[in-house]
Each structure stands twice: as C-alpha cells, then as structure tokens.
Design an enzyme around this catalytic site. Structure first.
Site, short mmCIF file in Angstrom:
data_model
loop_
_atom_site.label_atom_id
_atom_site.label_comp_id
_atom_site.label_asym_id
_atom_site.label_seq_id
_atom_site.Cartn_x
_atom_site.Cartn_y
_atom_site.Cartn_z
N HIS A 1 0.78 -1.21 -0.02
CA HIS A 1 -0.14 0.05 -0.09
C HIS A 1 1.01 1.28 -0.02
O HIS A 1 1.55 1.40 1.07
CB HIS A 1 -0.94 -0.08 1.14
CG HIS A 1 -1.83 -1.25 1.23
ND1 HIS A 1 -2.10 -1.60 2.52
CD2 HIS A 1 -2.40 -1.78 0.05
CE1 HIS A 1 -3.03 -2.93 2.05
NE2 HIS A 1 -3.04 -2.93 0.78
N GLU B 1 1.55 4.11 2.55
CA GLU B 1 2.13 3.85 3.96
C GLU B 1 3.40 3.88 4.07
O GLU B 1 4.29 2.99 4.14
CB GLU B 1 1.36 2.22 4.14
CG GLU B 1 -0.14 2.38 4.21
CD GLU B 1 -0.60 0.79 4.03
OE1 GLU B 1 -1.95 0.87 4.34
OE2 GLU B 1 0.07 -0.04 4.30
N HIS C 1 3.27 -2.54 6.86
CA HIS C 1 2.19 -1.57 6.66
C HIS C 1 1.99 -0.49 7.80
O HIS C 1 2.72 -0.19 8.53
CB HIS C 1 0.81 -2.32 6.64
CG HIS C 1 0.83 -3.24 5.40
ND1 HIS C 1 -0.02 -2.95 4.51
CD2 HIS C 1 1.28 -4.55 5.29
CE1 HIS C 1 -0.09 -4.21 3.66
NE2 HIS C 1 0.80 -5.08 4.14
N GLU D 1 1.57 -3.34 11.60
CA GLU D 1 1.03 -2.19 11.14
C GLU D 1 1.37 -0.90 12.22
O GLU D 1 1.42 -1.25 13.45
CB GLU D 1 -0.54 -2.29 11.67
CG GLU D 1 -1.06 -3.41 10.73
CD GLU D 1 -1.38 -2.76 9.33
OE1 GLU D 1 -1.44 -1.53 9.16
OE2 GLU D 1 -2.07 -3.65 8.48
ZN ZN Z 1 -1.47 -1.48 4.17
#
Ligand code: ZN
Length: 385
Positions: A177, A180, A270, A346
C-alpha cells in the site's frame, strides 16, 4: 517588477506536481485554501495527500481538506494531525482538527509559515529518489546482492536486496500500500542495522538466515501519490492467491521468487490509518495451520512487546476464525503456502497513544528504530524458527 517592489502581497499558491504529490485545489481565498484529494487511478481509494504551500514567511495558513467522509478510512481523521516540513528532512505535526459535518468531512490545518514555503503530507514521504539511494547504499555493503525481480506496470524495478550466509529464508516486504510510507522508513532502519558489521544481532541474523528484502512493492502507486493501489487501481494485498502479470506483476515476481527460496519467516510492513498503536496481525484461520507455527508467531509478538514500549498487543485487528483466513493477502498466503511464521506489521499514521510525541507523532525515526527492535527480537528466537 517583483511583488515586493510593487508593495502587493504574493498570493497563497498550492502545488502537487511532483513525486507522490496529491491534492486538488477547489478554491483559494486570501490565506485560506479549500482542497480535496484525488482518488487512486482507476479506483475509489483516497486518503494520501502531499502538497506544497507557498506564501510569504509569517503567513498564517488555513488549509481545509474537504470530502473526507468518503475517504477510504474516515476513522483515520479524528485525532489525526497533518505532517509538515519546511526543510523536507524533519517532519513535525501541524495543528489539525476534523469536522465530520462540514463540506463532507473537513480536516482543517492551521500553520504559520517560518519561511516562504512548507510541504504537507499524510505521513513523511519516502521518495523514488530516496528508494534508489537506499538500494545503492545497501548494494555497496559487503555481502549484499541486488536482484531486480521484475517490473511494475509503469516499468519501475521491483528491487530485492539479498544478504546473509545462513540457510533460513527470511522475507521482509513493504509498501504494498504505497501511501503507507512509514513502511519504507522501517525498511531503511532494517537495512541500516542488517548491514552494520558491528551490530551483534545483525551478525547473528546474517549467520543464521538468508534475507530477501523488498523495500517497495508498489513503486508506481508511490510515485503517483496513491494510498492503496498500483497503476491499474489494483490493491496488491488482495492478489497473492493468483497474481496475474497484467494486473499485479509486482506480486507475481515476488511470489515466484519466494517459490524458489521458500520462506521460514516473513514480515509484511504496513501502516494503519485509524488505530493509534503499533501491532501485528497473524495468520490464524489458514487451512493448514500448525500449533508450532502459531506458537512461534505469538512468542515473537509477545517478545517484541516486552522489548519496546512502541509495540503493544492490546489493540489490533480481530483474528480470522478457523478456516476463514483470506488467502489473497500476503501474510495468510505465505503462511499457508510455505508453512512460514508470517505476519503483518502495522504502524500508525497518528501516533502510539501509549507513548505519544506531540511534536512529531509517529515518525520516520520511530519507524526505523522499530525495525531494529523487530530484528533484534527475531535474532533472539531465530534458532527455533
Ligand atoms: Zn496496508
């Protein structure tokens, strides 16, 4: 004649025609700009912004980013403060507030210029140039091999850095992504540590493992100023079960290389828009799950939480129920396909609310330090993986 010579004040100007730039100017009225965010090309995702505001030093700017109730993660805006820099090296947070009922959801940023221009972004950007610098610097280190695994749809390299003389294949991947960016800052910290000849954890890891490191899975989305997708609007982290060359060559070339190397341990890095904490998500719910595999993931997670107060286990995503894992996602597919201890890391766009930093929030510097703590934790248990 210049504006100064005539005595008139230059107007506020907003630009985003640069690497990872994204903003639409709806209106400018004096020192107030009303803005909105472009959707990722061929998709409905939007949340990433990055633009420059230019006006005379000392100007108090009011920047209103509107339409955010329709953004990909509307919960990302309450409690969020925009990132700002005037030297494009140190990124601080600007006073920001979110009003869900105004102009379809509006983030208002108040900032007084020190110099004549400031850059604003959803998180500290990580540029294409910096990516190439990162690859070049790592490549210059002894024992590091750069292997281009393939090309993105726009023709950018998918770079994989390999190092270590051990036999355990460890994969680290980031920025599926592209918005990010903290994920590539994390990679810079990881590579800095792993290539340090004096770091004991790194030496132990290089002796036990062969590392395969992909710092940017989605260079097209990164350059285009996307939040979540590649040049065709494809979310790469939903393509891992059957990646196609015309949709997600970025995933296909990485997964093909994984098929050659096998995977013992994998981390997919992420950022999370809404949750103000750092956390891990695992692979509960894959069909072939083994007790020992899951126990190693939980031991890793719990050991990391002891190691650094910038990681916790209280907040995170709900676990998939037995047999219900989404095998189109990297972590689940890698755990299922290779029997690996795989995980999704994350980091917050906001801050770690257990240990807040009011000046910077979550930052490039903390992302890099977290990478060092993640790798030290791996070093402590690598003998069992
Ligand atoms: Zn992500």
């Amino acid at each position: 004649m210049t504006a100064q010579q005539t005595g008139s004040t230059p107007p506020l100007r907003i630009n985003s025609s640069f690497d990872s730039g994204n903003i639409r100017v709806e209106a400018i009225d004096g020192t107030t700009a009303t803005l909105s965010i472009h959707k990722d090309h061929e998709s409905d995702f939007f949340q990433w912004f990055h633009f420059r505001a230019a006006a005379p030093a000392g100007t108090r700017l009011t920047l209103r980013i509107t339409g955010l109730a329709q953004s990909s993660y509307p919960d990302g805006w309450p409690g969020y403060a925009a990132c700002v820099s005037e030297d494009r090296e140190r990124w601080d947070r600007a006073a920001s507030r979110y009003d869900p009922g105004v102009d379809g959801g509006t983030l208002t940023i108040d900032y007084t210029l020190v110099g004549d221009a400031a850059w604003f972004a959803y998180f500290a950007p990580y540029s294409q140039e910096r990516h190439h610098d990162l690859v070049a610097q790592a490549a210059a280190c002894e024992g590091v091999t750069v292997r281009q695994l393939g090309e993105s749809l726009d023709g950018r390299p998918i770079d994989c850095l390999e190092l270590g003389s051990g036999d355990k294949p460890v994969w680290l991947i980031a920025r599926q992504h592209p918005g990010e960016t903290m994920a590539e800052w994390w990679m810079e910290g990881a590579l800095d540590m792993l290539t340090d000849p004096t770091n004991a954890h790194a030496r132990a890891l290089r002796a036990a493992c062969r590392f395969y490191i992909v710092p940017n899975m989605n260079p097209d989305g990164a350059f285009r100023g996307h939040l979540r997708t590649n040049a065709r609007g494809i979310n790469l982290n939903r393509e891992w079960h059957e990646p196609q060359a015309d949709r997600a060559p970025e995933v296909l070339c990485v997964r093909n290389r994984m098929d050659e190397t096998g995977v013992a341990f994998a981390m997919d890095v992420h950022g999370d828009e809404a949750i103000p904490a750092v956390f891990l998500a695992g692979f509960e719910g894959i069909p072939s799950i083994k007790d020992a595999q899951l126990a190693l993931f939980r031991r890793y997670r719990d050991t990391l939480a002891i190691r650094t107060p910038d990681f916790q286990t209280r907040l995170g995503y709900p676990e998939a129920r037995p047999g219900k894992a989404n095998l189109s996602m990297a972590t689940a597919q890698i755990a299922e396909r290779y029997g690996a201890v795989a995980m999704t890391l994350e980091m917050p766009f906001k801050d770690n609310d257990d240990l807040p930093d009011t000046a910077q929030g979550w930052s490039p510097e903390r992302s890099m330090q977290l990478a060092r703590d993640c790798l030290a934790t791996l070093a402590e248990m690598v003998g069992d993986i």
